[in-house]
Design a protein around this motif. Structure first.
Motif, PDB file in Angstrom:
ATOM      1  N   SER B 104      84.587  72.954  43.177  1.00  0.00           N
ATOM      2  CA  SER B 104      83.297  72.266  43.154  1.00  0.00           C
ATOM      3  C   SER B 104      83.385  70.873  43.759  1.00  0.00           C
ATOM      4  O   SER B 104      84.377  70.157  43.578  1.00  0.00           O
ATOM      5  CB  SER B 104      82.834  72.142  41.697  1.00  0.00           C
ATOM      6  OG  SER B 104      81.766  71.225  41.609  1.00  0.00           O
ATOM      7  N   CYS B 135      82.342  76.802  43.685  1.00  0.00           N
ATOM      8  CA  CYS B 135      82.828  76.360  42.374  1.00  0.00           C
ATOM      9  C   CYS B 135      83.882  77.319  41.839  1.00  0.00           C
ATOM     10  O   CYS B 135      83.717  77.929  40.774  1.00  0.00           O
ATOM     11  CB  CYS B 135      81.659  76.206  41.405  1.00  0.00           C
ATOM     12  SG  CYS B 135      80.512  74.925  41.929  1.00  0.00           S
ATOM     13  N   ASN B 171      76.749  73.275  47.153  1.00  0.00           N
ATOM     14  CA  ASN B 171      77.694  73.906  46.226  1.00  0.00           C
ATOM     15  C   ASN B 171      77.202  75.287  45.820  1.00  0.00           C
ATOM     16  O   ASN B 171      76.015  75.447  45.493  1.00  0.00           O
ATOM     17  CB  ASN B 171      77.894  73.031  44.977  1.00  0.00           C
ATOM     18  CG  ASN B 171      78.855  71.885  45.239  1.00  0.00           C
ATOM     19  OD1 ASN B 171      80.043  71.990  45.009  1.00  0.00           O
ATOM     20  ND2 ASN B 171      78.328  70.778  45.765  1.00  0.00           N
TER      21      ASN B 171
END
Lengths: 258, 258
Positions: B104, B135, B171
């Motif tokens: 992340s 992540c 992300n």
């Protein structure tokens, strides 16, 4: 009344003349603990050591001044983390100061700066923090004119809060015959480094490069740190670690099809 | 019509699975040039190499895909500088993408991120730029679910401008059985790393440390990148490199006696 506690770090390494100046000024005002890199860490930005081990040892660098000091194999941000979570533990510093850097950290250089990463790391930890830099890259740089301003700014920071979630980026003009005109609170100038790569051959005939560059400032504003320094003021830029470009959120929501 | 040109970098090194995924998606859309670190550069923040030499060599890492690639001994920010000023020169990329990071880079991690420093360095150079992160820290991480979103976001970035002086921090949630719900433009969550230092003795009986830490998010906002990821959305945070805390300028001018 108990003396305040100041934590000191830098990015030029624990034996640099700049950090010695900072320690000498701060110890007149407060108890001082130094946790600084064991060698140069310039240009390290906000790097941290995650894939490697860290060393942290008691340092003799400030024994002559009777100052508790530690030297660390890591980056300036590592030093602040180790200071908070390992060295100081229950002792909470009233202020964290970093520097005095040998070289400017104004404008875009704040992003590449190890000096400022120590201050910003402290701000992330909720500690008041200031990074000091002198616009003179020399190891033999003259820091004498910075002393009264370092003292003034440290005293103010111990008396008045530094705005939450910010760290101050203080830059001093290089020593000259002209007296410094005062202190200005500024914004970061919109400028950049124009790079050149000096290409060479090593003794085994393999190619390598030195990064060299020149600083280019197209920002004509008179409210910038660059303007202040060029006009012989000490500049202070409050820096935040929330990098969100809030104005861009609605632009993306309106214009992008996602 | 000429194909667009995409420059690709990362911080996990040129042989990481994440950058291969990014290259495979980007080459469907554009001509691709890769300039990436020759080894892991995680946690390097916005570090640049100024006290040392840099190596830059042609890489065979993407020969199987017919992609022009270079590996560099420096940091992600170095890679982008070398790409612009040495490798590409007169070829101006239409987009710079970095990643896909193994791990992340949401919230405060953006500051420590080598992946994002490549994107932000590109933005400083006036180039549209995006950093992608998954992540999932594993080297064996599954990137398959990110591919359609990487393609969507790259296509949007080639069609619509990325707001000036910003880079996008994208992300992706870790691969799970649940389908990703969509894409959200967010602000950076106000969170931090709570560090612990794992103290050990080396074979020579000298002390060393591993930095370990846990991520602590006190930010309950539903407009943050953390909220989006936890709720199985792809998060996009527009990031700026002007670190000035503008609201703090008047506070300092009013409350400080300088």
């Amino acid at each position: 009344m108990a003396k305040p506690l100041i934590l000191i770090s830098n990015d030029d390494g624990i034996t640099a003349p700049g950090i010695r100046t900072l320690v000498e000024v701060a110890m007149q005002i407060a108890d001082v603990v130094v946790v600084a890199p064991d060698g140069p860490q310039s240009g390290m930005g906000h790097a941290i050591t995650i894939g490697n081990t860290l060393r942290l040892d008691k340092s003799i660098a400030f024994d002559d001044l009777g100052i508790e000091a530690y030297e660390c194999s890591g980056t300036p941000a590592d030093c602040v983390k180790l200071a908070k979570y390992h060295v100081l533990k229950d002792r909470t510093p009233d202020l964290v100061v970093s520097g005095i850097n040998h070289g400017s950290n104004s404008s875009i250089s704040v992003l590449y700066s190890g000096t400022m990463s120590a201050a910003i790391e402290a701000a992330i930890e909720g500690l008041p923090a200031i990074g000091f830099s002198l616009c003179d890259y020399g190891h033999e740089a003259d820091f004498s004119h910075t002393r009264p301003f370092v003292e003034l700014i440290i005293r103010q920071a111990l008396k008045n809060p530094i705005p939450e979630n910010t760290a101050l980026n203080v830059n001093f003009p290089k020593k000259s015959d002209e007296t410094i005109k005062g202190v200005k609170v500024c914004r970061q100038a919109h400028a950049k480094w124009q790079e050149e790569f000096d290409e060479r051959l090593d003794p085994r005939n393999r190619r390598y490069f030195w990064m060299t560059g020149s600083f280019v400032n197209h920002d004509k504003g008179e409210d910038t740190d660059e303007w202040a320094i060029v006009n012989n003021y000490v500049s202070i830029v409050p820096c935040q670690f929330d990098m969100t470009a809030y104005h861009a959120i609605s632009t993306l929501n309106n214009e992008w099809d996602i």
